[in-house]
Design a protein around this motif. Structure first.
Motif, PDB file in Angstrom:
ATOM      1  N   ALA A   1       0.829  -1.350  -0.099  1.00 26.93           N
ATOM      2  CA  ALA A   1      -0.049   0.125   0.078  1.00 26.93           C
ATOM      3  C   ALA A   1       0.716   1.106  -0.070  1.00 26.93           C
ATOM      4  CB  ALA A   1      -1.057  -0.182   1.231  1.00 26.93           C
ATOM      5  N   ASP A   2       1.876   1.095   0.642  1.00 23.56           N
ATOM      6  CA  ASP A   2       2.825   2.251   0.961  1.00 23.56           C
ATOM      7  C   ASP A   2       3.210   2.812  -0.535  1.00 23.56           C
ATOM      8  OD1 ASP A   2       4.728   4.119   1.341  1.00 23.56           O
ATOM      9  OD2 ASP A   2       6.031   2.861   2.152  1.00 23.56           O
ATOM     10  N   TYR A   3       3.911   1.852  -1.298  1.00 24.22           N
ATOM     11  CA  TYR A   3       4.448   1.956  -2.689  1.00 24.22           C
ATOM     12  C   TYR A   3       3.765   2.263  -3.832  1.00 24.22           C
ATOM     13  CZ  TYR A   3       9.151   1.576  -0.489  1.00 24.22           C
ATOM     14  OH  TYR A   3      10.101   1.729   0.685  1.00 24.22           O
ATOM     15  N   SER A   4       2.166   1.669  -3.457  1.00 26.40           N
ATOM     16  CA  SER A   4       1.644   1.826  -4.705  1.00 26.40           C
ATOM     17  C   SER A   4       0.314   3.003  -4.039  1.00 26.40           C
ATOM     18  CB  SER A   4       0.660   0.613  -5.053  1.00 26.40           C
ATOM     19  OG  SER A   4       0.054   0.146  -3.712  1.00 26.40           O
ATOM     20  N   ARG A   5       0.742   3.594  -3.137  1.00 32.05           N
ATOM     21  CA  ARG A   5      -0.162   4.905  -2.718  1.00 32.05           C
ATOM     22  C   ARG A   5      -1.591   4.581  -2.592  1.00 32.05           C
ATOM     23  NH1 ARG A   5       2.237   9.733  -6.062  1.00 32.05           N
ATOM     24  NH2 ARG A   5       0.364  10.868  -5.374  1.00 32.05           N
ATOM     25  N   ILE A   6      -1.860   3.545  -1.798  1.00 30.84           N
ATOM     26  CA  ILE A   6      -3.111   3.014  -1.402  1.00 30.84           C
ATOM     27  C   ILE A   6      -3.499   3.516   0.071  1.00 30.84           C
ATOM     28  CG2 ILE A   6      -4.808   1.336  -1.145  1.00 30.84           C
ATOM     29  CD1 ILE A   6      -4.008   1.658  -3.901  1.00 30.84           C
ATOM     30  N   PRO A   7      -4.717   4.174   0.012  1.00 31.09           N
ATOM     31  CA  PRO A   7      -4.957   4.708   1.606  1.00 31.09           C
ATOM     32  C   PRO A   7      -5.742   3.668   2.479  1.00 31.09           C
ATOM     33  CG  PRO A   7      -6.497   5.637  -0.127  1.00 31.09           C
ATOM     34  CD  PRO A   7      -5.585   4.800  -0.817  1.00 31.09           C
ATOM     35  N   LEU A   8      -4.688   2.725   2.775  1.00 32.90           N
ATOM     36  CA  LEU A   8      -5.475   1.674   3.799  1.00 32.90           C
ATOM     37  C   LEU A   8      -5.276   2.409   5.075  1.00 32.90           C
ATOM     38  CD1 LEU A   8      -6.213  -1.450   3.352  1.00 32.90           C
ATOM     39  CD2 LEU A   8      -3.527  -1.913   4.068  1.00 32.90           C
ATOM     40  N   VAL A   9      -6.460   1.822   5.757  1.00 33.75           N
ATOM     41  CA  VAL A   9      -6.517   2.447   7.102  1.00 33.75           C
ATOM     42  C   VAL A   9      -6.398   1.090   7.943  1.00 33.75           C
ATOM     43  CG1 VAL A   9      -8.040   3.530   8.857  1.00 33.75           C
ATOM     44  CG2 VAL A   9      -8.149   4.040   6.546  1.00 33.75           C
ATOM     45  N   LEU A  10      -5.375   1.363   9.025  1.00 31.00           N
ATOM     46  CA  LEU A  10      -5.438  -0.068  10.090  1.00 31.00           C
ATOM     47  C   LEU A  10      -5.797   0.464  11.344  1.00 31.00           C
ATOM     48  CD1 LEU A  10      -1.453  -0.119   9.066  1.00 31.00           C
ATOM     49  CD2 LEU A  10      -3.512  -1.329   8.035  1.00 31.00           C
ATOM     50  N   VAL A  11      -6.579  -0.320  11.898  1.00 35.21           N
ATOM     51  CA  VAL A  11      -7.042   0.018  13.255  1.00 35.21           C
ATOM     52  C   VAL A  11      -6.613  -1.102  14.155  1.00 35.21           C
ATOM     53  CG1 VAL A  11      -9.107   0.454  14.638  1.00 35.21           C
ATOM     54  CG2 VAL A  11      -9.079   1.194  12.200  1.00 35.21           C
ATOM     55  N   THR A  12      -5.557  -0.887  14.998  1.00 33.89           N
ATOM     56  CA  THR A  12      -4.817  -1.774  15.826  1.00 33.89           C
ATOM     57  C   THR A  12      -5.240  -1.531  17.322  1.00 33.89           C
ATOM     58  OG1 THR A  12      -2.862  -0.442  15.846  1.00 33.89           O
ATOM     59  CG2 THR A  12      -3.242  -1.883  14.139  1.00 33.89           C
ATOM     60  N   ALA A  13      -5.842  -2.492  17.834  1.00 31.28           N
ATOM     61  CA  ALA A  13      -6.376  -2.429  19.359  1.00 31.28           C
ATOM     62  C   ALA A  13      -4.908  -2.645  20.185  1.00 31.28           C
ATOM     63  CB  ALA A  13      -7.242  -3.538  19.897  1.00 31.28           C
ATOM     64  N   ASN A  14      -4.682  -1.991  21.238  1.00 31.35           N
ATOM     65  CA  ASN A  14      -3.390  -2.060  21.812  1.00 31.35           C
ATOM     66  C   ASN A  14      -3.705  -2.143  23.592  1.00 31.35           C
ATOM     67  OD1 ASN A  14      -0.635  -2.081  22.703  1.00 31.35           O
ATOM     68  ND2 ASN A  14      -0.174  -0.082  21.729  1.00 31.35           N
ATOM     69  N   ARG A  15      -2.826  -2.570  24.290  1.00 29.79           N
ATOM     70  CA  ARG A  15      -2.812  -2.514  25.769  1.00 29.79           C
ATOM     71  C   ARG A  15      -2.563  -1.047  26.084  1.00 29.79           C
ATOM     72  NH1 ARG A  15      -3.241  -7.707  27.850  1.00 29.79           N
ATOM     73  NH2 ARG A  15      -3.944  -9.229  25.873  1.00 29.79           N
ATOM     74  N   PRO A  16      -2.999  -0.736  27.401  1.00 30.05           N
ATOM     75  CA  PRO A  16      -2.640   0.472  27.934  1.00 30.05           C
ATOM     76  C   PRO A  16      -1.140   0.913  27.841  1.00 30.05           C
ATOM     77  CG  PRO A  16      -4.582  -0.504  29.311  1.00 30.05           C
ATOM     78  CD  PRO A  16      -3.785  -1.377  28.371  1.00 30.05           C
ATOM     79  N   LEU A  17      -0.662   1.855  27.804  1.00 28.76           N
ATOM     80  CA  LEU A  17       0.876   2.350  27.853  1.00 28.76           C
ATOM     81  C   LEU A  17       1.533   1.619  28.890  1.00 28.76           C
ATOM     82  CD1 LEU A  17       0.925   5.501  26.108  1.00 28.76           C
ATOM     83  CD2 LEU A  17       1.531   3.476  25.076  1.00 28.76           C
ATOM     84  N   ALA A  18       0.810   1.580  30.135  1.00 30.87           N
ATOM     85  CA  ALA A  18       1.429   1.220  31.215  1.00 30.87           C
ATOM     86  C   ALA A  18       1.682  -0.060  31.425  1.00 30.87           C
ATOM     87  CB  ALA A  18       0.400   1.597  32.372  1.00 30.87           C
ATOM     88  N   GLU A  19       1.163  -0.977  30.382  1.00 35.33           N
ATOM     89  CA  GLU A  19       1.592  -2.361  30.361  1.00 35.33           C
ATOM     90  C   GLU A  19       2.645  -2.539  29.609  1.00 35.33           C
ATOM     91  OE1 GLU A  19      -1.677  -4.756  29.760  1.00 35.33           O
ATOM     92  OE2 GLU A  19      -3.185  -3.588  30.899  1.00 35.33           O
ATOM     93  N   LEU A  20       3.121  -1.761  28.677  1.00 37.03           N
ATOM     94  CA  LEU A  20       4.304  -2.216  27.865  1.00 37.03           C
ATOM     95  C   LEU A  20       5.670  -2.293  28.778  1.00 37.03           C
ATOM     96  CD1 LEU A  20       4.136   0.512  25.122  1.00 37.03           C
ATOM     97  CD2 LEU A  20       3.416  -1.985  25.152  1.00 37.03           C
ATOM     98  N   GLY A  21       6.202  -3.440  28.477  1.00 36.64           N
ATOM     99  CA  GLY A  21       7.667  -3.581  29.233  1.00 36.64           C
ATOM    100  C   GLY A  21       7.325  -4.520  30.601  1.00 36.64           C
ATOM    101  N   THR A  22       6.024  -4.903  30.738  1.00 32.39           N
ATOM    102  CA  THR A  22       5.590  -5.562  31.883  1.00 32.39           C
ATOM    103  C   THR A  22       5.590  -6.949  31.739  1.00 32.39           C
ATOM    104  OG1 THR A  22       3.230  -5.455  31.688  1.00 32.39           O
ATOM    105  CG2 THR A  22       4.434  -3.618  32.642  1.00 32.39           C
ATOM    106  N   GLY A  23       5.810  -7.365  30.594  1.00 38.59           N
ATOM    107  CA  GLY A  23       5.508  -8.990  30.285  1.00 38.59           C
ATOM    108  C   GLY A  23       4.110  -9.536  30.026  1.00 38.59           C
ATOM    109  N   ALA A  24       3.019  -8.254  30.055  1.00 38.61           N
ATOM    110  CA  ALA A  24       1.916  -8.787  29.753  1.00 38.61           C
ATOM    111  C   ALA A  24       1.529  -9.399  28.524  1.00 38.61           C
ATOM    112  CB  ALA A  24       0.995  -7.568  29.911  1.00 38.61           C
ATOM    113  N   SER A  25       0.690 -10.536  28.587  1.00 40.04           N
ATOM    114  CA  SER A  25       0.395 -11.101  27.262  1.00 40.04           C
ATOM    115  C   SER A  25       0.004 -10.156  26.213  1.00 40.04           C
ATOM    116  CB  SER A  25      -0.581 -12.065  27.690  1.00 40.04           C
ATOM    117  OG  SER A  25      -1.000 -13.212  26.543  1.00 40.04           O
ATOM    118  N   GLN A  26       0.674 -10.619  25.038  1.00 33.87           N
ATOM    119  CA  GLN A  26       0.080  -9.932  23.626  1.00 33.87           C
ATOM    120  C   GLN A  26       0.409  -8.547  23.786  1.00 33.87           C
ATOM    121  OE1 GLN A  26      -3.880 -11.218  22.421  1.00 33.87           O
ATOM    122  NE2 GLN A  26      -3.257 -12.917  21.874  1.00 33.87           N
ATOM    123  N   THR A  27       1.667  -8.113  24.352  1.00 35.09           N
ATOM    124  CA  THR A  27       1.914  -6.637  24.537  1.00 35.09           C
ATOM    125  C   THR A  27       3.324  -6.323  23.973  1.00 35.09           C
ATOM    126  OG1 THR A  27       0.662  -6.296  26.645  1.00 35.09           O
ATOM    127  CG2 THR A  27       2.227  -4.773  26.276  1.00 35.09           C
TER     128      THR A  27
END
Length: 584
Positions: free
Chosen positions: A101-127
């Motif tokens: 999409a980047d190199y063919s200039r396609i406006p793809l929209v990615l909506v990615t669910a995330n854990r709260p920032l406080a959980e980063l670096g804590t070993g929380a699953s799927q983080t």
């Protein structure tokens, strides 16, 4: 929905509802959802809004395939499609489609669910640190984080950030369009307590929070193109030829809308010497184009709005302009010369494909597909040989549109993207022409849930030459690499034949499969149109004779044109020099 002051807390369902609401208001009509835990609140809201008739929802298990599905939809319609994932490696699986999409200039929209920032670096699953996973390939990453005690302007901030991100993706702010990521931190994946969740209101009358007009680039300085010089247009993927006079000779790739022009075969460039080449889009298919643009005695004008990468094969660009002004008319002698060469080359290919054995190659399958297309069809072309074979063996019939992943030209995701195009264009028959390796690589795209829409207008033609046919035509395909001292190295690292039963594979996915010969393909395609279900037509062909077919076609064209020597700079001449140096 309610005014913001009446919403006591921004739980996961409220956050999800606001995000989906603003995306819909901003024009996102279709969502591809990948099941997960953290993104569950978004899934519930998408389901609710689909039931209300506000959007279209498709569910896919594989994030890589889902992203290519959304890419195909966006490419086919021009309307951005959103793909929604959970956290962790789910986001990493988006990278192949995002790169395309980047190199063919396609406006793809990615909506990615995330854990709260406080959980980063804590070993929380799927983080993981997922806002950095795609940064080299997306135009913008917007992290949405709502605190435990939201500020009074939280609704306005979140909605404006979404609008800002989509404006960037559409190319309305910072430059060329492309993929964007909206990373939504959710405090949990807990589903809503009720079917309808109260959430803060957006603008009246369903308007987006911010309406962004197209970016005003200002008046580009004109550059005069004198058509009395021996001029030729080279149009690659993404080219817009609307402003080009129809009398100007053009070499176009299959994905370019030629607008009814009588286009030239790419091999014509081996036999003529233009004074001026005007380049539109991003040509990547043919070495003849690269050889032309590298010539010091040919002036090159690159038509660009300023947001494109340089054309890799044009190191001697003279002028870059966003406003070419064509003056004069091509001389009759120049157009007659080009027409004479074009007819000779096309006649050579036509003669070659009269032979039964030659039709049992990828080029024969491409010609059979072209002959069987009907006005209104959409042709999806796989990377490597299929897109080139179509370019070499004929022209697209009137009313047929061709699409292909030409941004990075990989074999990944082609079936998924073709499925997306078919689902986005239900009133058109979509014929996908791919090789066996491309099909095997992305065959899981045929998988769909029992509750999901299945494209009943998709026909996949698999040109099965038991391996990587394109390498037969490159330097490494020369017979010297298939004998001692190289042994079977070519087959192991380039040919790479696979032990896959495509019929059994299609049965596993509840998709119709039929094995047909090249001469039966037209009849089989007509029958497949009436099937009202996805159909795979597997055509067994050979690749070991493909190099000889190309060589013979070139010799036939040369004989018809009465050359005194091989064309300077042609791929055959260059390869002969390479092999001579290797073996001397």
């Amino acid at each position: 929905m309610r005014p913001e002051s009446t919403v006591q807390a921004w739980g996961p369902s409220v956050i999800a509802a606001v995000v989906v609401d603003e995306l819909v208001r901003a024009g996102i009509e279709t969502f591809v959802y990948c099941p997960g835990s953290r993104n569950g609140p978004i899934g519930f809201e998408l389901s609710r809004r689909e039931a209300a008739g506000d959007l279209r929802l498709h569910v896919r298990l594989d994030e890589r395939s889902a992203a290519f599905l959304a890419l195909g939809m966006t490419k086919a319609t021009g309307v951005p499609t959103a793909v929604v994932t959970t956290s962790g490696t789910a986001v990493a699986n988006l990278l192949p489609a995002v790169t395309e999409a980047d190199y063919s200039r396609i406006p793809l929209v990615l909506v990615t669910a995330n854990r709260p920032l406080a959980e980063l670096g804590t070993g929380a699953s799927q983080t993981v640190e997922q806002t950095q996973l795609l940064t080299s390939q997306v135009r913008h990453v917007q992290h949405l984080q709502v605190g435990a005690e939201p500020a009074p302007d939280t609704n306005a901030r979140v909605r404006s950030q979404i609008c800002h991100t989509l404006a960037i993706g559409r190319g309305r702010l910072h430059g060329r369009p492309g993929p964007v990521q909206i990373d939504v931190a959710l405090p949990s994946g807990r589903p809503p307590a009720t079917r309808s969740v109260p959430f803060p209101s957006g603008r009246p009358e369903g308007r987006p929070w911010i309406r962004t007009a197209l970016r005003d680039r200002g008046a580009a300085a004109p550059h005069d193109i004198d058509l009395t010089r021996r001029t030729i247009i080279v149009a690659g993927d993404g080219a817009d030829l609307d402003a080009v006079p129809e009398t100007v000779p053009c070499v176009v790739e299959p994905t370019v809308d030629a607008g009814g022009r009588r286009t030239l075969h790419p091999w014509v460039l081996d036999h003529v010497r233009p004074e001026l080449a005007v380049v539109y889009g991003r040509p990547t298919l043919h070495r003849q184009v690269g050889a032309l643009l590298a010539r010091r005695d040919v002036s090159t004008v690159l038509v660009s709005d300023g947001d494109d990468d340089w054309i890799y094969a044009a190191p001697h660009i003279d002028v870059v302009t966003a406003h070419p002004v064509f003056g004069g008319v091509p001389s009759p002698s120049w157009t007659e010369e080009l027409g004479h060469v074009d007819r000779a080359v096309r006649h050579a290919w036509s003669q070659m494909l009269c032979d039964d054995g030659n039709r049992r190659t990828g080029v024969g399958v491409a010609k059979a597909v072209l002959d069987a297309l009907e006005p209104g069809d959409l042709l999806w072309l796989g990377a490597s040989n299929p897109v080139r074979d179509v370019s070499l063996t004929g022209r697209l019939p009137s009313g047929v549109r061709a699409l292909s992943n030409r941004g990075v030209a990989g074999i990944d995701g082609n079936i998924s993207a073709a499925v997306g195009a078919a689902m986005a264009c239900p009133d058109r028959t979509v014929v996908a022409l791919v090789g066996d390796l491309t099909f095997a690589h992305d065959s899981s795209a045929l998988q769909s849930g029992v509750l999901e829409q299945v494209p009943d207008n998709l026909i996949v033609v698999v040109s099965n030459d038991a391996g990587g046919g394109i390498f037969e035509l490159l330097e490494q395909g020369h017979p010297v690499y298939k004998t001692a001292p190289f042994g079977n190295t070519f087959e192991r690292i380039y040919g790479t034949p696979q032990n896959v039963d495509f019929a059994a594979l299609c049965t596993a996915y509840a998709v119709s499969h039929r094995m047909v010969e090249t001469d039966e393909l037209g009849t089989a395609l007509r029958a497949a149109r009436r099937a009202k279900r996805p159909v795979v037509l597997e055509v067994p062909v050979t690749r070991t004779t493909l190099r000889g077919v190309h060589t013979a076609a070139r010799e036939l064209a040369d004989a018809r044109l009465n050359p005194t020597a091989p064309p300077a700079g042609s791929p055959v001449t260059a390869e002969a020099a390479h092999v001579s140096a290797l073996t001397s």
